[in-house]
Design an enzyme around this catalytic site. Structure first.
Site, PDB file in Angstrom:
ATOM      1  N   GLU A 176     -10.289   5.353  -3.504  1.00 55.54           N
ATOM      2  CA  GLU A 176     -10.172   6.475  -4.376  1.00 55.54           C
ATOM      3  C   GLU A 176     -10.708   6.258  -5.775  1.00 55.54           C
ATOM      4  OE1 GLU A 176      -6.278   8.033  -3.821  1.00 55.54           O
ATOM      5  OE2 GLU A 176      -6.674   8.494  -1.686  1.00 55.54           O
ATOM      6  N   GLU A 364      -7.467   7.985   5.170  1.00 52.80           N
ATOM      7  CA  GLU A 364      -6.003   8.447   5.004  1.00 52.80           C
ATOM      8  C   GLU A 364      -5.812   9.754   4.988  1.00 52.80           C
ATOM      9  OE1 GLU A 364      -4.112   7.375   1.107  1.00 52.80           O
ATOM     10  OE2 GLU A 364      -4.961   5.396   0.929  1.00 52.80           O
TER      11      GLU A 364
HETATM   12  C1  FCB Z   1      -3.255   8.034  -1.689  1.00 54.90           C
HETATM   13  C2  FCB Z   1      -3.158   6.688  -1.887  1.00 54.90           C
HETATM   14  C3  FCB Z   1      -2.164   5.769  -1.089  1.00 54.90           C
HETATM   15  C4  FCB Z   1      -1.058   6.613  -1.212  1.00 54.90           C
HETATM   16  C5  FCB Z   1      -1.326   8.343  -0.811  1.00 54.90           C
HETATM   17  C6  FCB Z   1      -0.110   9.111  -0.531  1.00 54.90           C
HETATM   18  O1  FCB Z   1      -3.907   8.876  -2.941  1.00 54.90           O
HETATM   19  O2  FCB Z   1      -4.365   6.108  -1.631  1.00 54.90           O
HETATM   20  O3  FCB Z   1      -1.844   4.689  -1.790  1.00 54.90           O
HETATM   21  O4  FCB Z   1      -0.279   6.779  -2.226  1.00 54.90           O
HETATM   22  O5  FCB Z   1      -2.223   8.872  -1.732  1.00 54.90           O
END
Ligand code: FCB
Length: 454
Positions: A176, A364
């Site tokens: 990210e 994610e």
């Molecule tokens: C993302 C992050 C991860 C976690 C999720 C909820 O932005 O990569 O570490 O905090 O959000």
């Protein structure tokens, strides 16, 4: 506010996905390991959380889920869910306590055992090299604002992958870049907690540059399956006013287009360069060809949407002053709207605009929920409904020919949710932060059932 849907089981089935589609789960080092163990150096999250007011209840990751000592049981949980892959990160300060120079052998040994532990259990290891932990010694010389740190990062990447690279299924340089850049150096919400356009602009370039140097260092080792993980929100104007439309375009440019432009087109979006160009580090144009060196895959983190209005930007220069508004969709415990359609749209937009045939992975996706342990069980049906709706978007994307190859649920277990501490529970496994006992939630059991049925 509309309530979240509850659902006892998945409606999608494993058999609807291609045979070689990979289901996994994600974690990150600082959020689970315990940074006070095993000779780990300080990272800027240790120092940020030690500064009053930065993290809810002044919590930190010094013990976290105690995964450093409990990793075998945690990997058993991954295996027993029927998941084939595990996305984890290495902590730079655990491997190199000062960020450069001496290696903490105990740290590298830990990750070596962890990778072997995955392979012994039939789990494919997916490594992320930087999930937000700048060693404090390097933060002290400017962290990502300092071009020299990009070389230290490439050395670290090489040190880790020399040891682990022969056994991991994929490697991501960064998690990210938007959060590293804007959330941490402009909104000040994450370590190092800066609110400075010049800092953010330098980081917006030095993170992609560091990525490219690490990719080159790892290519020199002959490593394959190299990529990066970016996060996206589905961004649209709150209303049809010209001000909101313009504000949404800037927000979307900064959030969604900046890094992909650099990585896949060797150019940052011109409308955003117009806004922050004076703050970019001198000579940045000369780095662009390196930044766009070919990758083997792209990871996509997706959680929610944002609606942008003129009032979200600074009068005069149109820079965002807040992350966005909420609409009238049901919201998770993070106050994030549930908008699965956004995932489908983003996948298609990325494929059409930037990546073409390049393999994509959802690295994610998941939700924080007000989970309660009652009589030894957690009935998180909201999480099942959330994941099910997003799995459907993944299926639809695959049907459209988008080369989506994997889906990692965030997260395996409840953990340190950064500035929000331990209250925001994202896990499919509940963690009692006093006893460290792990209890699989209803979503874990439902996923296992889904994955085992054909
Ligand atoms: C993302 C992050 C991860 C976690 C999720 C909820 O932005 O990569 O570490 O905090 O959000």
């Amino acid at each position: 506010m509309p309530v979240l849907a509850r659902q006892p089981a998945f409606t999608v089935s494993r058999g609807q996905f291609p045979d070689d589609f990979v289901f996994g789960t994600s974690t990150s080092a600082y959020q689970i390991e315990g940074s006070s163990f095993g000779g780990c150096g300080l990272s800027h999250w240790d120092t940020f959380s030690a500064t009053p007011g930065n993290v809810v209840r002044s919590e930190n990751g010094s013990i976290a889920c105690d995964h450093y000592h409990r990793w075998e049981g945690d990997l058993d949980l991954v295996r027993d869910a029927g998941l084939q892959a595990y996305r984890f990160s290495t902590s730079w300060a655990r491997v190199m306590p000062k960020g450069c120079g001496a290696i903490n052998q105990e740290g590298l040994d830990f990750y070596d055992k962890l990778v072997d532990g995955m392979l012994e259990r039939g789990i494919a290891p997916h490594l992320t090299l930087y999930h937000w932990e700048m060693p404090s010694a390097l933060e002290a010389i400017g962290g990502w604002r300092n071009r020299d740190v990009t070389d230290h990062y490439a050395d670290y990447a090489q040190a880790v992958t020399k040891r682990l690279g022969d056994r991991v299924a994929s490697i991501a340089t960064f998690n990210e870049p938007w959060c590293i850049t804007w959330y941490s150096h402009y909104y000040g919400a994450h370590a190092p907690g800066l609110r400075d356009i010049c800092a953010a602009s330098r980081v917006a370039h030095f993170v992609p540059l560091a990525h490219s140097k690490a990719i080159a260092a790892m290519r020199a080792l002959g490593l394959k399956n190299l990529g990066i993980v970016c996060n996206f929100e589905h961004i649209s104007p709150l209303d049809n006013s010209p001000g909101s439309i313009k504000a949404a375009k800037v927000a979307e440019g900064i959030y969604n287009r900046w890094f992909l432009g650099g990585l896949f087109k060797a150019e940052y979006p011109a409308d955003i360069v117009d806004l922050i160009g004076t703050h970019l580090p001198s000579g940045w144009e000369q780095d662009m060809a390196d930044i766009a060196a070919p990758l083997d895959w792209l990871g996509i983190n997706y959680y929610t949407r944002a609606l942008i209005s003129e009032g979200d930007t600074q009068p005069g220069n149109a820079l965002p002053i807040q992350v966005g508004n909420k609409g009238d969709l049901p919201r998770t415990e993070m106050d994030w709207e549930v908008y699965p359609e956004g995932l489908g749209n983003i996948l298609e937009w990325i494929r059409d605009t930037y990546t073409g045939d390049l393999p994509l992975a959802i690295t994610e996706n998941g939700m924080a929920n007000k989970d309660k342990l009652v009589n030894g069980a957690v009935d998180d049906q909201e999480r099942i409904a959330y994941l099910d709706a997003h799995f459907k978007q993944a299926l639809a994307a695959i049907d459209k020919g988008i080369p989506l190859r994997a889906y990692f649920v965030w997260s395996l277990m409840d953990n340190f949710e950064w500035a929000l501490g331990y209250d925001k529970r994202f896990g499919m496994v509940h963690v009692d932060f006093d006893s460290f006992e792990r209890t699989p939630k209803a979503s874990y059991h439902a996923l296992r059932t889904m994955l085992s049925a054909l």
